[in-house]
Write an enzyme that holds these catalytic residues in place. Structure first.
Site, PDB file in Angstrom:
ATOM      1  N   ASP A   1     -32.631  -2.825 -32.598  1.00 27.52           N
ATOM      2  CA  ASP A   1     -32.279  -1.674 -31.661  1.00 27.52           C
ATOM      3  C   ASP A   1     -30.903  -1.807 -31.459  1.00 27.52           C
ATOM      4  O   ASP A   1     -30.180  -2.657 -31.295  1.00 27.52           O
ATOM      5  CB  ASP A   1     -32.686  -2.251 -30.087  1.00 27.52           C
ATOM      6  N   ASP A  35     -27.952   8.855 -37.343  1.00 24.86           N
ATOM      7  CA  ASP A  35     -28.787  10.214 -37.015  1.00 24.86           C
ATOM      8  C   ASP A  35     -29.766   9.870 -35.764  1.00 24.86           C
ATOM      9  O   ASP A  35     -31.062  10.590 -35.833  1.00 24.86           O
ATOM     10  CB  ASP A  35     -29.487  10.438 -38.349  1.00 24.86           C
ATOM     11  N   LYS A  76     -24.934  12.191 -35.003  1.00 28.46           N
ATOM     12  CA  LYS A  76     -25.237  13.389 -34.244  1.00 28.46           C
ATOM     13  C   LYS A  76     -25.325  13.461 -32.886  1.00 28.46           C
ATOM     14  O   LYS A  76     -25.101  12.299 -31.920  1.00 28.46           O
ATOM     15  CB  LYS A  76     -27.134  13.220 -34.513  1.00 28.46           C
ATOM     16  N   TRP A 108     -31.782   9.560 -45.022  1.00 28.68           N
ATOM     17  CA  TRP A 108     -30.283   9.222 -45.282  1.00 28.68           C
ATOM     18  C   TRP A 108     -29.850   8.183 -46.098  1.00 28.68           C
ATOM     19  O   TRP A 108     -29.062   7.963 -47.007  1.00 28.68           O
ATOM     20  CB  TRP A 108     -29.595   9.266 -43.595  1.00 28.68           C
ATOM     21  N   GLY A 113     -35.995   6.967 -43.605  1.00 27.00           N
ATOM     22  CA  GLY A 113     -35.289   6.816 -44.842  1.00 27.00           C
ATOM     23  C   GLY A 113     -34.351   7.692 -45.512  1.00 27.00           C
ATOM     24  O   GLY A 113     -33.837   7.676 -46.616  1.00 27.00           O
TER      25      GLY A 113
HETATM   26  N1  SAM Z   1     -31.635  10.067 -40.804  1.00 30.10           N
HETATM   27  C1  SAM Z   1     -33.141   9.364 -40.619  1.00 30.10           C
HETATM   28  C2  SAM Z   1     -33.629   9.900 -41.941  1.00 30.10           C
HETATM   29  O1  SAM Z   1     -33.011  10.718 -42.542  1.00 30.10           O
HETATM   30  O2  SAM Z   1     -34.835   9.619 -42.409  1.00 30.10           O
HETATM   31  C3  SAM Z   1     -33.732  10.224 -39.486  1.00 30.10           C
HETATM   32  C4  SAM Z   1     -33.838   9.475 -38.383  1.00 30.10           C
HETATM   33  S1  SAM Z   1     -34.935  10.068 -37.009  1.00 30.10           S
HETATM   34  C5  SAM Z   1     -34.515  11.654 -36.757  1.00 30.10           C
HETATM   35  C6  SAM Z   1     -34.407   9.141 -35.450  1.00 30.10           C
HETATM   36  C7  SAM Z   1     -34.489   7.520 -35.553  1.00 30.10           C
HETATM   37  O3  SAM Z   1     -33.686   7.146 -34.600  1.00 30.10           O
HETATM   38  C8  SAM Z   1     -35.945   7.131 -35.296  1.00 30.10           C
HETATM   39  O4  SAM Z   1     -36.574   6.488 -36.460  1.00 30.10           O
HETATM   40  C9  SAM Z   1     -36.007   6.277 -34.250  1.00 30.10           C
HETATM   41  O5  SAM Z   1     -36.789   5.081 -34.229  1.00 30.10           O
HETATM   42  C10 SAM Z   1     -34.434   5.885 -34.346  1.00 30.10           C
HETATM   43  N2  SAM Z   1     -33.842   5.249 -32.958  1.00 30.10           N
HETATM   44  C11 SAM Z   1     -34.092   5.695 -31.912  1.00 30.10           C
HETATM   45  N3  SAM Z   1     -33.368   4.933 -30.898  1.00 30.10           N
HETATM   46  C12 SAM Z   1     -33.280   3.927 -31.535  1.00 30.10           C
HETATM   47  C13 SAM Z   1     -32.407   2.718 -31.066  1.00 30.10           C
HETATM   48  N4  SAM Z   1     -32.056   2.450 -29.989  1.00 30.10           N
HETATM   49  N5  SAM Z   1     -32.338   1.549 -32.153  1.00 30.10           N
HETATM   50  C14 SAM Z   1     -32.463   1.926 -33.483  1.00 30.10           C
HETATM   51  N6  SAM Z   1     -33.420   3.020 -33.773  1.00 30.10           N
HETATM   52  C15 SAM Z   1     -33.473   4.101 -33.042  1.00 30.10           C
END
Ligand code: SAM
Length: 308
Positions: free
Chosen positions: A97, A122, A162, A55, A53
Site C-alpha cells: 500500500d 497512476d 495523476k 506503465w 502493469g
Molecule cells: N498504471 C497502471 C497500468 O498502466 O497498468 C494502471 C493503474 S490503475 C489505473 C490504478 C491502480 O492503483 C490499481 O491497480 C490499484 O490497485 C492501485 N492502487 C490504488 N490505491 C493504492 C494504494 N493505496 N497502494 C497501492 N496501489 C494502489
C-alpha cells in the site's frame, strides 16, 4: 458490452491490445515521454500503483530491453501495487500500500543506497461517482506518491502523477511546487477531454531546507503559513494555475471509430490477476443490501483486459 463495440468506442483500448500493452493507460506514459523525454538514459525508476502493469511495460521497453545483458544489470525498476500483477522483464514487484511508510522503507531497501531518477504514479482509488470525494481521495493518493518520492528521489529527479482537476487540486499543486522547480499539467491524447484526469509532470526535485520526509496529506494545509513558506507571492492566491501542456496525435480518445469489415478483435494482453471489483462483489454478496446501498465502480476502461 461486446469486445468489438468497445474496440470501436475506445481507440486506445483497441490499440493497446494490438500493440501488446496490458492497459490503455500505457499510452499516457508513452505520450508523456514523447513530450518531455522523461525516460531517456534512465536506469532507476519507481512505478507506484502499477497493476496491471502498462506503465511498467513502458519502463521496461525504454529502460531495460534496449540494453545489452551486461548493462541491464544496472537497471532497477520497482513496481508497487496492492494488487498482484504478472511478471515483466526487468521489473521487480512489491505488493504493498503506497500510503504506508513501511512501503517507502521497502523501496529504499530495493535501491540499496542509491536513489531513483524517476517516480511515476497512476494510482486511482475506487471511483464512487461522488466527484468531490473522488477528487479528494485522488489528491490524497497523489500526495502519498509524492511522500514516497521525498524519501527516494534523487536531487534533480522527476515525478509524474495523476490528478483530477477539481476544487482542492490547487493545494496539491502548491505542495508540488515546494519540491520541484518545474511543475506543469499534462493532458495526453489518450486521456479523454471529457475526463477531469490530467497528469502533473514535476522536474528538478529539490528537497526544501529542513524538510524531513514524512507522509504528506491535504490536512497539512490546515497550516497554510507553513505550506507556503517557500513559495513567495502565493499567500493571497487560492487558485494556482500550472502551465498546461497538451499532446496531439492522430487519434481522439473521445471519438468512436468504425472497424474495418475484416477486423478481428484481439484478446486482452494480460488479464488482471486480482481485480478489485471482485473483492467488493464477494463482500456485498454477504450483506443484505435491501434499499440502502452504494455502488463502487471499477474503472474497467483503464485496463485492456475484459471484465468477465
Ligand atoms: N498504471 C497502471 C497500468 O498502466 O497498468 C494502471 C493503474 S490503475 C489505473 C490504478 C491502480 O492503483 C490499481 O491497480 C490499484 O490497485 C492501485 N492502487 C490504488 N490505491 C493504492 C494504494 N493505496 N497502494 C497501492 N496501489 C494502489
Amino acid at each position: 458490452m461486446g469486445k468489438a463495440s468497445k474496440d470501436r468506442r475506445d481507440i486506445f483500448y483497441r490499440l493497446a491490445k494490438e500493440q501488446g500493452w496490458r492497459a490503455r493507460s500505457a499510452f499516457k506514459l508513452l505520450q508523456a515521454d514523447e513530450t518531455f523525454n522523461l525516460l531517456e538514459g534512465l536506469t532507476r525508476a519507481v512505478d507506484l500503483c502499477a497493476a496491471p502493469g502498462g506503465w511498467s511495460q513502458v519502463l521496461s521497453k525504454r529502460m531495460y530491453e534496449p540494453r545489452s545483458e551486461k548493462d541491464r544489470e544496472q537497471v532497477k525498476i520497482i513496481a508497487v501495487d496492492m494488487q498482484g500483477m504478472a511478471p515483466i522483464d526487468g521489473v521487480t514487484q512489491l505488493r504493498a500500500d503506497i500510503t504506508k511508510e513501511s512501503t517507502a522503507e521497502e523501496i529504499i531497501k530495493f535501491f540499496d543506497g542509491k536513489k531513483a531518477e524517476l517516480v511515476v504514479t497512476d494510482g486511482a482509488p475506487d471511483v464512487t461517482g461522488l466527484h468531490d470525494w473522488d477528487a479528494y481521495m485522488q489528491a490524497e493518493l497523489l500526495l502519498s506518491g509524492l511522500s514516497i518520492a521525498t524519501y527516494i528521489l534523487e536531487e534533480g529527479g522527476t515525478f509524474m502523477g495523476k490528478v483530477y482537476r477539481a476544487a482542492n487540486t490547487s493545494r496539491v499543486y502548491l505542495q508540488l511546487q515546494r519540491f520541484f522547480k518545474d511543475v506543469c499539467l499534462f493532458k495526453p491524447s489518450a486521456s479523454r477531454s471529457s475526463s477531469i484526469e490530467a497528469f502533473v509532470v514535476c522536474r528538478q526535485f529539490t528537497m526544501p531546507e529542513g524538510h524531513v520526509p514524512c507522509n504528506l496529506t491535504l490536512e497539512w494545509f490546515d497550516k497554510p503559513e507553513e505550506a507556503l513558506k517557500n513559495i513567495s507571492g502565493k499567500m493571497e492566491r487560492t487558485i494556482v494555475h500550472l502551465p498546461f501542456v497538451g499532446h496531439q496525435c492522430e487519434y481522439d480518445a473521445d471519438l468512436s471509430y468504425e472497424l474495418d469489415k475484416d477486423y478481428t478483435t484481439h484478446d486482452a494482453v494480460q488479464k488482471p490477476l486480482t481485480a478489485a471489483y471482485r473483492e467488493v462483489i464477494e463482500k456485498t454478496k454477504s450483506i443484505n443490501l435491501k434499499k440502502n446501498y452504494f455502488v463502487v465502480r471499477h474503472d474497467e476502461e483503464e485496463t485492456s483486459a475484459e471484465p468477465s
